[in-house]
Design a protein around this motif. Structure first.
Motif, PDB file in Angstrom:
ATOM      1  N   ALA A 130       0.920  -1.231  -0.057  1.00  0.00           N
ATOM      2  CA  ALA A 130      -0.145  -0.031   0.142  1.00  0.00           C
ATOM      3  C   ALA A 130       0.923   1.175  -0.085  1.00  0.00           C
ATOM      4  N   LEU A 131       1.873   1.309   0.786  1.00  0.00           N
ATOM      5  CA  LEU A 131       2.690   2.335   0.802  1.00  0.00           C
ATOM      6  C   LEU A 131       3.265   2.582  -0.419  1.00  0.00           C
ATOM      7  N   SER A 132       3.913   1.444  -1.346  1.00  0.00           N
ATOM      8  CA  SER A 132       4.509   1.677  -2.609  1.00  0.00           C
ATOM      9  C   SER A 132       3.368   2.457  -3.724  1.00  0.00           C
ATOM     10  N   LYS A 133       1.994   2.198  -3.314  1.00  0.00           N
ATOM     11  CA  LYS A 133       1.137   2.606  -4.101  1.00  0.00           C
ATOM     12  C   LYS A 133       0.603   4.000  -3.677  1.00  0.00           C
ATOM     13  N   HIS A 134       1.292   4.632  -2.724  1.00  0.00           N
ATOM     14  CA  HIS A 134       1.005   5.980  -2.216  1.00  0.00           C
ATOM     15  C   HIS A 134      -0.218   6.047  -1.455  1.00  0.00           C
ATOM     16  N   VAL A 135      -0.887   4.761  -0.865  1.00  0.00           N
ATOM     17  CA  VAL A 135      -1.708   4.876   0.080  1.00  0.00           C
ATOM     18  C   VAL A 135      -1.734   5.761   1.311  1.00  0.00           C
ATOM     19  N   PHE A 136      -2.653   6.530   1.760  1.00  0.00           N
ATOM     20  CA  PHE A 136      -2.402   7.343   2.958  1.00  0.00           C
ATOM     21  C   PHE A 136      -2.608   6.485   4.308  1.00  0.00           C
ATOM     22  N   GLY A 137      -3.694   5.579   4.247  1.00  0.00           N
ATOM     23  CA  GLY A 137      -4.345   5.135   5.505  1.00  0.00           C
ATOM     24  C   GLY A 137      -5.127   3.862   5.445  1.00  0.00           C
ATOM     25  N   THR A 138      -5.424   3.269   6.362  1.00  0.00           N
ATOM     26  CA  THR A 138      -6.227   1.960   6.052  1.00  0.00           C
ATOM     27  C   THR A 138      -7.539   2.053   6.846  1.00  0.00           C
ATOM     28  N   LYS A 139      -8.331   0.929   6.712  1.00  0.00           N
ATOM     29  CA  LYS A 139      -9.732   0.767   7.136  1.00  0.00           C
ATOM     30  C   LYS A 139      -9.819  -0.656   7.474  1.00  0.00           C
ATOM     31  N   MET A 140     -10.425  -1.035   8.816  1.00  0.00           N
ATOM     32  CA  MET A 140     -10.602  -2.263   8.887  1.00  0.00           C
ATOM     33  C   MET A 140     -11.782  -2.527  10.138  1.00  0.00           C
ATOM     34  N   ARG A 141     -12.717  -3.272   9.578  1.00  0.00           N
ATOM     35  CA  ARG A 141     -14.235  -3.476  10.240  1.00  0.00           C
ATOM     36  C   ARG A 141     -14.213  -4.547  11.202  1.00  0.00           C
ATOM     37  N   SER A 142     -14.806  -4.372  12.645  1.00  0.00           N
ATOM     38  CA  SER A 142     -15.129  -5.408  13.225  1.00  0.00           C
ATOM     39  C   SER A 142     -17.079  -5.156  13.387  1.00  0.00           C
ATOM     40  N   PHE A 143     -17.534  -6.112  14.171  1.00  0.00           N
ATOM     41  CA  PHE A 143     -18.924  -5.832  14.132  1.00  0.00           C
ATOM     42  C   PHE A 143     -19.597  -6.397  15.713  1.00  0.00           C
ATOM     43  N   VAL A 144     -20.014  -5.253  16.227  1.00  0.00           N
ATOM     44  CA  VAL A 144     -20.699  -5.381  17.717  1.00  0.00           C
ATOM     45  C   VAL A 144     -22.155  -5.478  17.549  1.00  0.00           C
ATOM     46  N   GLN A 145     -22.864  -6.496  18.086  1.00  0.00           N
ATOM     47  CA  GLN A 145     -24.037  -7.054  17.977  1.00  0.00           C
ATOM     48  C   GLN A 145     -24.849  -6.809  19.200  1.00  0.00           C
ATOM     49  N   ALA A 146     -24.193  -6.679  20.302  1.00  0.00           N
ATOM     50  CA  ALA A 146     -24.973  -6.451  21.614  1.00  0.00           C
ATOM     51  C   ALA A 146     -23.994  -5.807  22.544  1.00  0.00           C
ATOM     52  N   ALA A 147     -24.429  -5.270  23.602  1.00  0.00           N
ATOM     53  CA  ALA A 147     -23.595  -4.470  24.834  1.00  0.00           C
ATOM     54  C   ALA A 147     -23.182  -5.467  25.689  1.00  0.00           C
ATOM     55  N   ASN A 148     -22.228  -6.261  25.227  1.00  0.00           N
ATOM     56  CA  ASN A 148     -21.461  -7.384  25.849  1.00  0.00           C
ATOM     57  C   ASN A 148     -19.963  -6.914  26.124  1.00  0.00           C
ATOM     58  N   GLU A 149     -19.687  -6.592  27.341  1.00  0.00           N
ATOM     59  CA  GLU A 149     -18.447  -6.154  27.627  1.00  0.00           C
ATOM     60  C   GLU A 149     -17.281  -6.942  27.124  1.00  0.00           C
ATOM     61  N   ALA A 150     -17.309  -8.270  27.349  1.00  0.00           N
ATOM     62  CA  ALA A 150     -16.327  -9.066  26.881  1.00  0.00           C
ATOM     63  C   ALA A 150     -16.094  -9.133  25.367  1.00  0.00           C
ATOM     64  N   GLY A 151     -17.377  -9.213  24.606  1.00  0.00           N
ATOM     65  CA  GLY A 151     -17.241  -9.007  23.211  1.00  0.00           C
ATOM     66  C   GLY A 151     -16.742  -7.646  22.520  1.00  0.00           C
ATOM     67  N   ILE A 152     -16.987  -6.760  23.453  1.00  0.00           N
ATOM     68  CA  ILE A 152     -16.793  -5.266  22.878  1.00  0.00           C
ATOM     69  C   ILE A 152     -15.218  -5.145  23.002  1.00  0.00           C
ATOM     70  N   ASP A 153     -14.622  -5.801  24.419  1.00  0.00           N
ATOM     71  CA  ASP A 153     -13.227  -5.745  24.636  1.00  0.00           C
ATOM     72  C   ASP A 153     -12.384  -6.382  23.674  1.00  0.00           C
ATOM     73  N   ALA A 154     -13.044  -7.633  23.134  1.00  0.00           N
ATOM     74  CA  ALA A 154     -12.092  -8.391  22.262  1.00  0.00           C
ATOM     75  C   ALA A 154     -12.049  -7.617  20.828  1.00  0.00           C
ATOM     76  N   VAL A 155     -13.249  -6.921  20.592  1.00  0.00           N
ATOM     77  CA  VAL A 155     -13.206  -6.255  19.316  1.00  0.00           C
ATOM     78  C   VAL A 155     -12.133  -4.938  19.423  1.00  0.00           C
ATOM     79  N   LEU A 156     -12.216  -4.188  20.464  1.00  0.00           N
ATOM     80  CA  LEU A 156     -11.439  -3.063  20.580  1.00  0.00           C
ATOM     81  C   LEU A 156      -9.834  -3.496  20.984  1.00  0.00           C
TER      82      LEU A 156
END
Length: 295
Positions: A130-156
């Motif tokens: 990506a750097l060789s292609k002159h890209v500035f930044g990246t993006k990566m997606r996780s998905f939170v389906q409920a207010a579950n602290e363990a799951g949110i901690d794993a994602v973050l």
């Protein structure tokens, strides 16, 4: 790092165009555009069609740095060209739009009300490319389906761990812990995600900044502390399945947060439109998303 791009992402007026549908989401994107799955065969033909679609968007007179700060690309799009120019260079040098690359490989199975990202064993090589292609930044997606602290901690924990690797490589990461807009406890989940991000920002190397891509919150201005945080370059919002009008209405209630819409951006675009119709539809979409992003 390109200083002009860095300042543009941090201070510029506008929004981020998400053009990063990958293998799993491409058939749906083409179908909404009016190209049915039975009209093509195999991945190569499918990706040629979606590249032609993205090229039509990017080369449209409506698509420019006047209102669009950056565009998020799928890896295959980064490796293609428009008019003989590498897509990232075309975006920046022809359109004045900062190029960003989607680097995740999709989502793992759900656990504790969340889906972390699948392993990315080739990440270091991809970042170097990506750097060789002159890209500035990246993006990566996780998905939170409920207010579950363990799951949110794993994602973050995963988002920040990979984010630090991306910073070390010389790119600016967009961390995207998306909260499902259909979650019954959406507001609670968003509050936990926000608290978790704030508690982890201090772990970033001194002087390093990340971007955040978050669900438009149920409580307006929930992300105010993130917008103001010295370790955050920009907070952007995903449309998450809302219609464009609804996403714009909700986004406008969140000061300092700008759009990073995908489906909402391309709503109404059809393969059988004339160039004039296509450009007018895209211009109206871009104009409305821009207005919602400068509140």
């Amino acid at each position: 790092m390109n200083t002009e791009q860095y300042e543009r992402m941090g201070q510029g007026l506008g929004f981020v165009a998400a053009l990063d549908q990958s293998g799993g989401s491409t058939p749906g994107a083409l179908k909404r555009y009016g190209i049915e799955p039975d009209s093509y065969s195999g991945d190569d033909e499918m990706f040629d069609l979606v590249h032609a679609y993205r090229t039509r968007i990017i080369t449209s007179s409506a698509f420019s740095g006047d209102k669009i700060l950056a565009a998020i690309l799928f890896e295959q799009t980064m490796n293609r060209d428009i008019d003989g120019i590498d897509v990232p260079d075309f975006l920046w040098h022809v359109k004045g739009v900062v190029p960003i690359l989607k680097v995740d490989k999709g989502l793992a199975e759900a656990a504790d009300g969340a889906r972390v990202m699948k392993p990315m064993p080739e990440l270091d090589a991809l970042l170097e490319h990506a750097l060789s292609k002159h890209v500035f930044g990246t993006k990566m997606r996780s998905f939170v389906q409920a207010a579950n602290e363990a799951g949110i901690d794993a994602v973050l924990d995963q988002q920040f761990e990979v984010g630090r690797r991306i910073l070390d490589a010389g790119l600016v990461p967009i961390l995207e812990p998306e909260v499902d807009i259909k979650a019954s406890d959406k507001a609670e989940a968003e509050a936990l995600v926000t608290e978790g991000i704030l508690s982890r920002l201090g772990s970033l190397p001194q002087g390093q900044r990340v971007m955040l891509k978050l669900t438009i919150p149920s409580d307006p201005d929930l992300y105010a502390d993130l917008v103001a945080h010295p370790s955050v370059l920009r907070v952007v919002a995903l449309s998450g399945g809302y219609s464009r009008d609804e996403a714009n209405r909700l986004l406008a209630q969140n000061h300092g947060v700008i759009a990073s819409f995908s489906r909402a951006l391309t709503e109404g675009l059809r393969v059988d439109q004339s160039d004039a119709q296509f450009d007018a539809t895209l211009a109206a979409s871009i104009g409305s998303i821009y207005e919602a992003s400068i509140t």
